[in-house]
Scaffold this motif. Structure first.
Motif, PDB file in Angstrom:
ATOM      1  N   GLY A 203      70.272  61.846  43.521  1.00 46.98           N
ATOM      2  CA  GLY A 203      71.495  61.248  43.004  1.00 46.98           C
ATOM      3  C   GLY A 203      71.258  60.679  41.620  1.00 46.98           C
ATOM      4  N   LEU A 204      72.063  61.096  40.645  1.00 48.76           N
ATOM      5  CA  LEU A 204      71.810  60.770  39.249  1.00 48.76           C
ATOM      6  C   LEU A 204      72.738  59.690  38.721  1.00 48.76           C
ATOM      7  CD1 LEU A 204      70.410  63.543  39.713  1.00 48.76           C
ATOM      8  CD2 LEU A 204      70.961  64.098  37.350  1.00 48.76           C
ATOM      9  N   ARG A 205      72.316  59.104  37.613  1.00 50.51           N
ATOM     10  CA  ARG A 205      73.109  58.069  36.957  1.00 50.51           C
ATOM     11  C   ARG A 205      74.470  58.608  36.507  1.00 50.51           C
ATOM     12  NH1 ARG A 205      71.659  53.412  33.656  1.00 50.51           N
ATOM     13  NH2 ARG A 205      69.462  53.947  33.805  1.00 50.51           N
ATOM     14  N   ASN A 206      74.546  59.893  36.144  1.00 52.95           N
ATOM     15  CA  ASN A 206      75.803  60.463  35.661  1.00 52.95           C
ATOM     16  C   ASN A 206      76.741  60.880  36.787  1.00 52.95           C
ATOM     17  OD1 ASN A 206      74.707  62.818  36.647  1.00 52.95           O
ATOM     18  ND2 ASN A 206      74.440  63.786  34.648  1.00 52.95           N
ATOM     19  N   GLY A 207      76.360  60.581  38.048  1.00 50.11           N
ATOM     20  CA  GLY A 207      77.223  60.865  39.187  1.00 50.11           C
ATOM     21  C   GLY A 207      76.937  62.173  39.882  1.00 50.11           C
ATOM     22  N   ALA A 208      76.025  62.981  39.364  1.00 50.70           N
ATOM     23  CA  ALA A 208      75.699  64.262  39.982  1.00 50.70           C
ATOM     24  C   ALA A 208      74.804  64.059  41.202  1.00 50.70           C
ATOM     25  CB  ALA A 208      75.012  65.177  38.975  1.00 50.70           C
ATOM     26  N   ILE A 209      75.029  64.896  42.226  1.00 51.73           N
ATOM     27  CA  ILE A 209      74.144  64.975  43.388  1.00 51.73           C
ATOM     28  C   ILE A 209      73.626  66.401  43.449  1.00 51.73           C
ATOM     29  CG2 ILE A 209      73.924  64.747  45.883  1.00 51.73           C
ATOM     30  CD1 ILE A 209      76.318  62.864  45.828  1.00 51.73           C
ATOM     31  N   VAL A 210      72.309  66.561  43.407  1.00 51.05           N
ATOM     32  CA  VAL A 210      71.691  67.876  43.345  1.00 51.05           C
ATOM     33  C   VAL A 210      70.742  68.048  44.522  1.00 51.05           C
ATOM     34  CG1 VAL A 210      70.307  69.459  41.947  1.00 51.05           C
ATOM     35  CG2 VAL A 210      71.831  67.824  40.828  1.00 51.05           C
ATOM     36  N   THR A 211      70.829  69.196  45.195  1.00 53.38           N
ATOM     37  CA  THR A 211      69.892  69.542  46.258  1.00 53.38           C
ATOM     38  C   THR A 211      68.838  70.488  45.703  1.00 53.38           C
ATOM     39  OG1 THR A 211      71.658  69.355  47.900  1.00 53.38           O
ATOM     40  CG2 THR A 211      69.660  70.488  48.578  1.00 53.38           C
ATOM     41  N   VAL A 212      67.579  70.108  45.837  1.00 53.97           N
ATOM     42  CA  VAL A 212      66.481  70.902  45.286  1.00 53.97           C
ATOM     43  C   VAL A 212      65.612  71.429  46.427  1.00 53.97           C
ATOM     44  CG1 VAL A 212      64.530  70.922  43.702  1.00 53.97           C
ATOM     45  CG2 VAL A 212      66.465  69.408  43.255  1.00 53.97           C
ATOM     46  N   ASP A 213      65.302  72.719  46.411  1.00 52.55           N
ATOM     47  CA  ASP A 213      64.429  73.341  47.401  1.00 52.55           C
ATOM     48  C   ASP A 213      62.975  73.093  46.987  1.00 52.55           C
ATOM     49  OD1 ASP A 213      62.976  75.025  49.099  1.00 52.55           O
ATOM     50  OD2 ASP A 213      64.559  76.527  49.158  1.00 52.55           O
ATOM     51  N   VAL A 214      62.232  72.343  47.806  1.00 60.02           N
ATOM     52  CA  VAL A 214      60.863  71.977  47.440  1.00 60.02           C
ATOM     53  C   VAL A 214      59.873  73.107  47.696  1.00 60.02           C
ATOM     54  CG1 VAL A 214      61.317  69.545  47.891  1.00 60.02           C
ATOM     55  CG2 VAL A 214      60.344  70.960  49.696  1.00 60.02           C
ATOM     56  N   ARG A 215      60.314  74.197  48.343  1.00 62.02           N
ATOM     57  CA  ARG A 215      59.407  75.309  48.649  1.00 62.02           C
ATOM     58  C   ARG A 215      59.205  76.229  47.457  1.00 62.02           C
ATOM     59  NH1 ARG A 215      62.726  77.180  53.818  1.00 62.02           N
ATOM     60  NH2 ARG A 215      64.346  76.765  52.252  1.00 62.02           N
ATOM     61  N   GLU A 216      60.087  76.143  46.469  1.00 60.01           N
ATOM     62  CA  GLU A 216      59.957  76.977  45.286  1.00 60.01           C
ATOM     63  C   GLU A 216      58.866  76.432  44.361  1.00 60.01           C
ATOM     64  OE1 GLU A 216      61.512  79.734  44.692  1.00 60.01           O
ATOM     65  OE2 GLU A 216      62.866  79.726  46.417  1.00 60.01           O
ATOM     66  N   LYS A 217      58.353  77.285  43.527  1.00 62.99           N
ATOM     67  CA  LYS A 217      57.320  76.877  42.580  1.00 62.99           C
ATOM     68  C   LYS A 217      57.907  75.927  41.547  1.00 62.99           C
ATOM     69  CE  LYS A 217      53.789  78.691  39.455  1.00 62.99           C
ATOM     70  NZ  LYS A 217      53.201  79.901  38.840  1.00 62.99           N
ATOM     71  N   GLN A 218      57.180  74.830  41.282  1.00 65.51           N
ATOM     72  CA  GLN A 218      57.664  73.821  40.335  1.00 65.51           C
ATOM     73  C   GLN A 218      56.784  73.771  39.084  1.00 65.51           C
ATOM     74  OE1 GLN A 218      56.983  72.240  43.692  1.00 65.51           O
ATOM     75  NE2 GLN A 218      58.954  73.038  44.350  1.00 65.51           N
ATOM     76  N   GLU A 219      57.311  73.085  38.098  1.00 69.76           N
ATOM     77  CA  GLU A 219      56.592  72.889  36.839  1.00 69.76           C
ATOM     78  C   GLU A 219      55.599  71.741  36.997  1.00 69.76           C
ATOM     79  OE1 GLU A 219      57.595  71.207  32.345  1.00 69.76           O
ATOM     80  OE2 GLU A 219      59.218  71.733  33.729  1.00 69.76           O
TER      81      GLU A 219
END
Length: 392
Positions: A203-219
């Motif tokens: 949940g972000l300060r700008n009001g966005a809610i994002v679902t992130v898949d943790v199984r994918e390769k990350q930076e």
């Protein structure tokens, strides 16, 4: 928890509190130092229901809380999150062998960035007046070159997620290695690992809610970064205002897994009965229930009556997931039905905002419910036996 005292293992309830000065406080609830000889009693007031003269005969005197005399650890900056988890002992599979730990995140300050710390709670609660808190039971996992607003971890303590002023990151608690889940110019103020462990809600300060898949390769990025002079983003009245800060979508997420609320996100709670559902609140007082499978259609339920304008207030969901509660900026506590959306309870019992609320944990709720059922059954049998004897 079961804690070691002079009389042996004692089953005890505790409240852990994190301070704005980086201090950790431990309070025993209920038994008031039974078997624990060194400490300080504090009076606890019952805040509801408000008693009048006609109710005094049926009221219970509230218990005390008790604070151990031993010193507790102090973190390098404000404590932003405390999360309990069970960590399996090496070479064991029995549930009873699980030991309790707590994950502590610190906000960061001008002298240092935010940090993640794991504390062996069993050792911390070994009440011996001559024993100091052993530093070997406090593990600093990583220090980051950013502000850490929030954190969450998996039940087994293998991984944690942190919400920062630069985005969200996944941290391996064994190695301290970290990788970016989400890079964002908008602070991640609220976070929740879904119970499957495959995704994290941000949940972000700008009001966005994002679902992130943790199984994918990350930076990836360095887990331990050099301490530096920095000034964390101030948490003030501007948090309640929606901004136009941008969001960088990486390949492990897409726009179909995001939604927007009117203001900064204050709290996110994933539901256990179906981890596709989650509750979300924003700092303008909006509270909604979402289904991730149809998130683009908007919320599946809305809840009226919450009062907020800029405060990070946490939602508390009961173990049966029938109700949730929250404090308000008007100092009221409110309880809603998750299914119907109805406001079931509203009352003011404090002069300050109750920003953190919780229910008794599921295991103890089940224990006391079973105990109550057994008492009722025993009473019925006793009454029935008395009636039979009376007739004879």
């Amino acid at each position: 928890m079961d804690v070691q005292t002079g009389e042996g293992l004692t089953d005890t309830d505790f409240v852990l509190a994190g301070g704005a000065d980086g201090s950790l406080s431990i309070f025993e609830v209920g038994k008031v130092g039974q078997g624990l000889e060194y400490g300080m009693k504090c009076k606890a007031d019952r805040v509801w229901p408000l008693l009048n003269e006609s109710q005094l005969e049926c009221s219970e005197v509230p218990g005390h809380i008790w604070r151990p005399a031993q010193a507790t650890p102090r973190m390098p900056s404000n404590i932003s999150r405390i999360k309990l988890f069970g960590k399996q002992s090496p070479g064991t599979e029995d549930e009873s062998s699980r030991t309790q730990h707590m994950l502590v995140s610190t906000l960061g300050c001008e002298r240092a960035g935010g940090s993640l710390v794991v504390i062996n709670l069993v050792e911390l609660l070994n009440f011996n007046p001559n024993r100091l808190v052993l530093r070997r039971n406090i593990y600093e996992i990583a220090t980051f070159n950013c502000t850490i607003w929030t954190a969450d971890c998996e039940p087994d303590g293998s991984r944690a997620v942190i919400g920062t002023n630069l985005g969200a990151a996944l941290v391996d608690l064994e190695t301290g290695r970290a990788s970016w889940l989400l890079r964002s110019k908008s602070d991640v103020l609220a976070q929740q690992l879904v119970h499957s462990g495959n995704a994290v809600l941000c949940g972000l300060r700008n009001g966005a809610i994002v679902t992130v898949d943790v199984r994918e390769k990350q930076e990836a990025f360095p887990a331990r970064q050099v301490r530096h002079r920095m000034r964390p983003s101030p948490l003030d009245n501007t948090l309640g205002k929606s901004s136009k800060q941008s969001l960088k979508l990486s390949r492990n997420m897409n726009s179909s897994h995001s939604t927007k609320m009117p203001s900064s996100i204050a709290s996110l709670v994933s539901l256990r009965f179906d981890d596709q559902y989650f509750l979300a609140s924003s700092m303008d007082g909006t509270v909604k229930l979402y289904d991730q499978r149809i998130i683009q259609r908007g919320a599946v339920q809305s809840y009226e009556g919450h009062v907020n304008s800029h405060t990070r207030m946490q939602l508390g969901v009961d173990p049966s997931e029938r109700f949730f509660m929250s404090g308000g900026e008007d100092c009221n506590l409110r309880i809603w039905s998750i299914k119907s959306g109805e406001l079931l309870f509203e009352d003011k019992f404090s002069k300050t905002v109750p920003s953190t609320v919780c229910w008794r944990n599921a295991e103890r709720t089940l224990y006391f419910s079973c105990a109550l059922i057994l008492i009722v059954i025993f009473s019925i049998l006793l009454t029935f036996s008395f009636l039979l004897l009376h007739r004879v």
